[in-house]
Scaffold this active site. Structure first.
Site, PDB file in Angstrom:
ATOM      1  CE  LYS A 172     -15.992  17.979 -20.730  1.00  0.00           C
ATOM      2  NZ  LYS A 172     -15.397  19.281 -21.059  1.00  0.00           N
ATOM      3  N   GLY A 188     -12.786  17.521 -10.323  1.00  0.00           N
ATOM      4  CA  GLY A 188     -13.675  18.667 -10.504  1.00  0.00           C
ATOM      5  C   GLY A 188     -14.694  18.746  -9.388  1.00  0.00           C
ATOM      6  CB  SER A 189     -17.936  20.458  -9.320  1.00  0.00           C
ATOM      7  OG  SER A 189     -18.591  19.845 -10.414  1.00  0.00           O
ATOM      8  CD  GLU A 224      -7.578  13.001  -6.669  1.00  0.00           C
ATOM      9  OE1 GLU A 224      -7.723  13.742  -5.671  1.00  0.00           O
ATOM     10  OE2 GLU A 224      -6.753  12.089  -6.717  1.00  0.00           O
ATOM     11  CB  CYS A 249      -8.789  21.024  -4.906  1.00  0.00           C
ATOM     12  SG  CYS A 249      -7.206  20.415  -5.452  1.00  0.00           S
ATOM     13  CD  GLU A 295     -14.004  23.642  -3.335  1.00  0.00           C
ATOM     14  OE1 GLU A 295     -14.831  23.289  -4.207  1.00  0.00           O
ATOM     15  OE2 GLU A 295     -12.831  23.262  -3.335  1.00  0.00           O
TER      16      GLU A 295
HETATM   17  P1  NAP Z   1     -16.522  20.978 -12.967  1.00  0.00           P
HETATM   18  O1  NAP Z   1     -17.562  21.917 -13.385  1.00  0.00           O
HETATM   19  O2  NAP Z   1     -16.931  19.712 -12.323  1.00  0.00           O
HETATM   20  O3  NAP Z   1     -15.611  20.680 -14.249  1.00  0.00           O
HETATM   21  C1  NAP Z   1     -14.610  19.710 -14.237  1.00  0.00           C
HETATM   22  C2  NAP Z   1     -14.671  18.920 -15.522  1.00  0.00           C
HETATM   23  O4  NAP Z   1     -15.885  18.156 -15.545  1.00  0.00           O
HETATM   24  C3  NAP Z   1     -14.706  19.787 -16.766  1.00  0.00           C
HETATM   25  O5  NAP Z   1     -13.985  19.164 -17.787  1.00  0.00           O
HETATM   26  C4  NAP Z   1     -16.179  19.842 -17.082  1.00  0.00           C
HETATM   27  O6  NAP Z   1     -16.452  20.120 -18.432  1.00  0.00           O
HETATM   28  C5  NAP Z   1     -16.588  18.425 -16.753  1.00  0.00           C
HETATM   29  N1  NAP Z   1     -18.013  18.248 -16.510  1.00  0.00           N
HETATM   30  C6  NAP Z   1     -18.862  19.084 -15.880  1.00  0.00           C
HETATM   31  N2  NAP Z   1     -20.083  18.519 -15.799  1.00  0.00           N
HETATM   32  C7  NAP Z   1     -20.010  17.306 -16.407  1.00  0.00           C
HETATM   33  C8  NAP Z   1     -20.947  16.265 -16.644  1.00  0.00           C
HETATM   34  N3  NAP Z   1     -22.209  16.332 -16.238  1.00  0.00           N
HETATM   35  N4  NAP Z   1     -20.520  15.163 -17.294  1.00  0.00           N
HETATM   36  C9  NAP Z   1     -19.250  15.065 -17.718  1.00  0.00           C
HETATM   37  N5  NAP Z   1     -18.305  16.037 -17.514  1.00  0.00           N
HETATM   38  C10 NAP Z   1     -18.685  17.132 -16.868  1.00  0.00           C
HETATM   39  O7  NAP Z   1     -15.486  21.590 -11.943  1.00  0.00           O
HETATM   40  P2  NAP Z   1     -15.024  23.093 -11.818  1.00  0.00           P
HETATM   41  O8  NAP Z   1     -16.011  23.793 -10.967  1.00  0.00           O
HETATM   42  O9  NAP Z   1     -14.690  23.678 -13.117  1.00  0.00           O
HETATM   43  O10 NAP Z   1     -13.644  22.827 -11.012  1.00  0.00           O
HETATM   44  C11 NAP Z   1     -13.476  23.189  -9.746  1.00  0.00           C
HETATM   45  C12 NAP Z   1     -13.692  22.042  -8.763  1.00  0.00           C
HETATM   46  O11 NAP Z   1     -12.680  21.051  -8.942  1.00  0.00           O
HETATM   47  C13 NAP Z   1     -13.550  22.518  -7.337  1.00  0.00           C
HETATM   48  O12 NAP Z   1     -14.504  21.928  -6.514  1.00  0.00           O
HETATM   49  C14 NAP Z   1     -12.157  22.036  -6.954  1.00  0.00           C
HETATM   50  O13 NAP Z   1     -11.962  21.893  -5.576  1.00  0.00           O
HETATM   51  C15 NAP Z   1     -12.087  20.743  -7.693  1.00  0.00           C
HETATM   52  N6  NAP Z   1     -10.692  20.303  -7.873  1.00  0.00           N
HETATM   53  C16 NAP Z   1     -10.274  19.205  -7.192  1.00  0.00           C
HETATM   54  C17 NAP Z   1      -8.954  18.791  -7.334  1.00  0.00           C
HETATM   55  C18 NAP Z   1      -8.474  17.560  -6.616  1.00  0.00           C
HETATM   56  O14 NAP Z   1      -7.446  17.028  -6.999  1.00  0.00           O
HETATM   57  N7  NAP Z   1      -9.165  17.077  -5.604  1.00  0.00           N
HETATM   58  C19 NAP Z   1      -8.070  19.487  -8.156  1.00  0.00           C
HETATM   59  C20 NAP Z   1      -8.530  20.607  -8.831  1.00  0.00           C
HETATM   60  C21 NAP Z   1      -9.867  20.998  -8.681  1.00  0.00           C
HETATM   61  P3  NAP Z   1     -16.982  21.594 -18.883  1.00  0.00           P
HETATM   62  O15 NAP Z   1     -15.889  22.515 -18.602  1.00  0.00           O
HETATM   63  O16 NAP Z   1     -17.257  21.376 -20.329  1.00  0.00           O
HETATM   64  O17 NAP Z   1     -18.223  21.846 -18.052  1.00  0.00           O
END
Ligand code: NAP
Length: 457
Positions: free
Chosen positions: A155, A207-208, A229, A263, A360
């Protein structure tokens, strides 16, 4: 919310994609599970790693096209998009060439008899991934799991459907059988149902914190393994003996890379008091001098944020920081005009009571802190809920290594920017998550490490 390609340089809608319904999810699960039960997953590794070799070649052959798709969907600079395409081919090759060795049985000395650990696939894995590295994030899950024999349901983020689609096409074209990698355009409720399904054995998430907590809670309820992650608030420590020119150059690059939406990147600049004024002067001048513009223009140094929402969230976060006492010494505003551009920004005077101290900033916003010595640098670095990565700049490598050992993160880089390579493990501690991707550690996350013992007579 719909899966859509929206150009971040002008917010024009390019294409809307249909969501997958529950019947499609069920047939995808069934195909993935059938593959897990087949000779493909349980048998010799060679057919699987051959797919990875082919995939790497297909990616190389379409490098420019793949890079342009990323730029159009999430706005990273074209040079960075090419680098991303390059590294995903490298990751595929790395596991193609090393997975057999990583998954070979490991002997144990034991008084009970002849003992060893075997590595077996465990079943269908779910991957939930973000948009900021729209191919790399997928490859970090695909390559080790394909080699190990775990089918993956993926996904991807709602804003990168073109990247998700073309990645799936490439995997299929490379010869992966049905079910090995299935792209799903699904919502959070469907994700929860997939995790609950008995055929699914684990979930890899990037992700978040909010989404990571939701995935981990559901996985915990159904007793499934996860890797998480998440974000970071990485320090960039500059000691009093550092090469300041280099530290400034790399600090600016790291904070602005992917428009600040990476990240592992410099987010909190922690400066030794002896060089703080000098560093701040040079750093501010370099940040102010950055060319903002079209990510397809090779001379651009700062592109747009990924979406209007991301831009507006960042503007609110900066305002909240200022309302709580922070001082803006550069930038601080959305760039007027079309697209999701935000000025390179520097914040100072951030107290522990300011929410900004703990958050962040996913955009081109640097925080500056000044410390009196190495102990204070370590204390500030560790005064964080996150623990992803960090950087230490010093001309005394032993001194830098000592700080690296004391800072509570999954990784520290010395005298260079935080980056990635197929052979280097990637992951964090604290609220940055758990588990590792890439390297030999990554392929061991979702395999059954099975002990076998033959009794000694
Ligand atoms: P996000 O909102 O958490 O989205 C990441 C993924 O999770 C997307 O596919 C999103 O789908 C899905 N998602 C969101 N809410 C969900 C839920 N309740 N249930 C299931 N899936 C869900 O993250 P973002 O804000 O776009 O990404 C940025 C974050 O990722 C930052 O904090 C960054 O530091 C972190 N990150 C970490 C790494 C690492 O390796 N540590 C690498 C890259 C990024 P939708 O798009 O459909 O909402």
């Amino acid at each position: 919310m719909k899966y859509q390609t929206i150009d971040p340089t002008n917010n024009k809608l390019i294409k809307t994609y249909q969501n997958h319904d529950d019947a499609f999810v069920e047939s995808s699960l069934a195909a993935a599970h059938a593959l897990y039960k087949s000779e493909w997953s349980k048998g010799p590794i060679q057919p699987r790693v051959k797919v990875l070799e082919k995939l790497a070649d297909l990616i190389d052959a379409r490098k420019e096209e793949l890079a342009q798709i990323v730029v159009q969907e999430m706005g990273k600079l074209i040079g960075d998009a090419r680098d991303e395409v390059w590294i995903i081919a490298e990751i595929a090759r790395y596991y193609a060439r090393n997975a057999e060795k990583f998954l070979a049985p490991v002997k144990h000395e034991s008084s009970l008899g002849e003992a060893w650990t075997e590595h077996h696939p465990i079943g269908v894995i779910l991957a939930v991934e973000p948009w900021n590295f729209p191919y790399y994030q997928l490859m970090r899950v695909l390559a080790p799991n394909l080699a190990a024999g775990n089918p993956v349901l993926a996904k991807h983020a709602i804003s990168v459907p073109h990247c998700a689609t073309i990645f799936e096409q490439l995997v299929n074209e490379a010869g992966a059988p049905k079910g090995a990698w299935t792209n799903l355009f699904v919502d959070a409720e469907q994700v929860a149902n997939i995790i609950a399904d008995d055929r699914v054995q684990g979930a890899a998430f990037t992700g978040s914190e909010r989404a990571g907590a939701a995935i981990a809670a559901q996985a915990g309820k159904y007793l499934k393994k996860t890797t998480l992650e998440m974000g970071g608030n990485d320090v960039f420590v500059v000691l009093d003996d550092a090469d300041l020119e280099k530290a400034v150059e790399i600090g600016v690059f790291s904070r602005l890379h992917i428009s600040g939406q990476e990240c592992i990147s410099a987010k909190r600049f922690v400066l030794h008091e002896k060089i703080a004024d000098q560093f701040i002067e040079k750093f501010t001048a370099a940040m102010a001098d950055v060319k903002i513009g079209d990510p397809l223009d090779e001379s651009t140094k700062l592109g747009p944020l990924s979406s209007a929402q991301a831009r507006d969230n960042l503007a609110q976060q900066v305002k909240r920081a200022v309302d709580n006492g922070a001082q803006i010494t550069l930038g601080g505003n959305v760039v007027e005009g079309p697209g999701n551009y935000f000025e390179p920004t520097i914040l100072r005077n951030i107290s522990r009571e300011n929410p900004a101290y703990w958050e962040e900033f996913f955009g081109p916003v640097a925080q500056i802190y000044v410390v009196k010595d190495d102990d204070a640098a370590v204390e500030l670095a560790n005064d964080s809920r996150f623990g992803l990565a960090g950087v230490v700049f010093s001309s005394n490598i032993e001194r830098a290594k000592s700080l690296a050992s004391r800072i509570e993160t999954g990784a520290i880089w010395i005298n260079t920017f935080a980056s990635t390579a197929p052979e280097l493990p990637f992951g964090g501690v604290k609220r940055s998550g758990y588990g590792r991707e890439l390297s030999e550690l990554g392929i061991k996350e979702f395999v059954n490490q099975k002990l076998v013992l033959v009794k000694r007579d």
